[in-house]
Write an enzyme that holds these catalytic residues in place. Sequence first.
Site, mmCIF file in Angstrom:
data_model
loop_
_atom_site.group_PDB
_atom_site.id
_atom_site.type_symbol
_atom_site.label_atom_id
_atom_site.label_comp_id
_atom_site.label_asym_id
_atom_site.label_seq_id
_atom_site.Cartn_x
_atom_site.Cartn_y
_atom_site.Cartn_z
ATOM 1 N N LEU A 101 0.860 -1.179 0.000
ATOM 2 C CA LEU A 101 0.000 0.000 0.000
ATOM 3 C C LEU A 101 0.896 1.228 0.000
ATOM 4 O O LEU A 101 1.894 1.269 0.729
ATOM 5 C CB LEU A 101 -0.919 0.033 1.232
ATOM 6 C CG LEU A 101 -2.117 -0.913 1.289
ATOM 7 C CD1 LEU A 101 -2.911 -0.672 2.565
ATOM 8 C CD2 LEU A 101 -3.009 -0.759 0.074
ATOM 9 N N ASP A 102 0.558 2.228 -0.808
ATOM 10 C CA ASP A 102 1.296 3.480 -0.785
ATOM 11 C C ASP A 102 1.158 4.140 0.578
ATOM 12 O O ASP A 102 0.219 3.865 1.337
ATOM 13 C CB ASP A 102 0.773 4.433 -1.863
ATOM 14 C CG ASP A 102 1.087 3.950 -3.272
ATOM 15 O OD1 ASP A 102 2.015 3.135 -3.420
ATOM 16 O OD2 ASP A 102 0.395 4.383 -4.217
ATOM 17 N N ARG A 103 2.077 5.054 0.870
ATOM 18 C CA ARG A 103 2.073 5.716 2.179
ATOM 19 C C ARG A 103 0.732 6.380 2.472
ATOM 20 O O ARG A 103 0.197 6.273 3.587
ATOM 21 C CB ARG A 103 3.196 6.759 2.235
ATOM 22 C CG ARG A 103 3.216 7.563 3.533
ATOM 23 C CD ARG A 103 4.369 8.543 3.568
ATOM 24 N NE ARG A 103 4.220 9.620 2.598
ATOM 25 C CZ ARG A 103 3.550 10.747 2.828
ATOM 26 N NH1 ARG A 103 2.932 10.922 4.003
ATOM 27 N NH2 ARG A 103 3.474 11.682 1.911
#
Length: 452
Positions: A180-182
């Site tokens: 998951l992206d930040r």
Amino acid sequence: MAFVEASKPIGPVSLEDKSDIQKPSPALITPCDPWPRPYFLENGLRRVAPYHYTYNTYCKERWRGRELLDIFSSEFRDRPLEYYKDAIERGAVVVNGKPVPTPNQIVKNGDIISHTLHRHEPPVTALPIAILHEDDDMIVINKPSGVPVHPAGRYNYNSVIEIMRAERGHSWNPLPCNRLDRLTSGVMFIGKNPKAAEKLSLQIQDRTVRKEYIARVKGDFPDGEVVCDMPILQISPKLGLNRVRANGKAARTVFKKLAHYPSVAKDATEETANSEERSHGEGYSIVRCLPVTGRTHQLRVHLQFLGHPIANDPIYANRRVWGNRLGANDGDGSQDTDEDVITRLSRMGKSEVADAVAYHDEMVDEYNKKKAEKMSGELCDVCQTPLYTDPGEQELSLWLHSLRYEDAGGSWSYVSPLPIWAMPPDGMDGPTEVGGLDALVQAVKEDNPEIA
């Protein structure tokens, strides 16, 4: 600070060859691993007290033959050029474990660049990492938005891995199974042992795991199931920027509108967001997203191409980067060339704040500048590094949430609650949960039977 020398193993060789072996370049290792981690909570943020840290980086191919200071000025943007020049001259930056005589030192293949600095990590949300399920092999978490999964860039201890390690013990080794992206929140799998982590990772790779995301996008999204088959190309590896392009990698997403809400301002914060929604004309929609493929930024790029970008996306909904049309239906770059977009985004830094959306209204624009992380004008007492203000709301949140992961065969399923930004606004009726994935899967099951 004292340092110890370490070397990278070079693998087995025959006795006859040993006379010709050259010792590998030494790297510097920070002789400390603060425990417990230097966390403290303040004003709704998890903070890390500054600490000394040494980065070690092997010379990349694109660095060969370049001057040391030139590499730092072009590859590392979080500190001013004057800092890097001073760090090289006082020995905080060394090559192969030794100070260099000049910042213009030429870097060669095989060199190890070590940089010791007083590390200032950005704060992240103080919201806990919620546990949705846990057994002997796996932990299913609900990741808060704004927290990176792995240590990277300016983030180290303020990452999912290190926060969970701090909660469970120094020797505990979390093994993330999905990405998951930040800025993206939602369902993530953390393996407790390599065998369990590898099993789930392979299942995800083989596309027998169905994933559903929820997004809050600009405007009134079309009704029914919308399938986007547009290929995606990374046009700037350095900036992590992607666009729909005919010569990109195949990508497919199924979208379905869950709800549409017109714009009604409630308070100062909502008024700024809703001013943009009114200028866009049609409020916002909550959209279900089923990614069939897994390209970087796939959902964000496909939604932008369809003319309904995620409403607070700091990149793909930024008019300063993409213009008034925000890249809608611009698959050939005829509206804005790749070079133009890259140049505009490259200019956006801490001096010119990359707002979640660049508004037409100057008053709203100024409001959002105040809400973003930028230089405070103060210096650190220890290292004289310019300090940032606290991150703004748009740097801690993206209205994209990993809602569901489930086995296509039906053996398991994990669903998180809807995030608060996807719930009906006060005084309005709307869905507070989603149903099954049947309608979305039906739209692509003939071409993608693996997820049916």
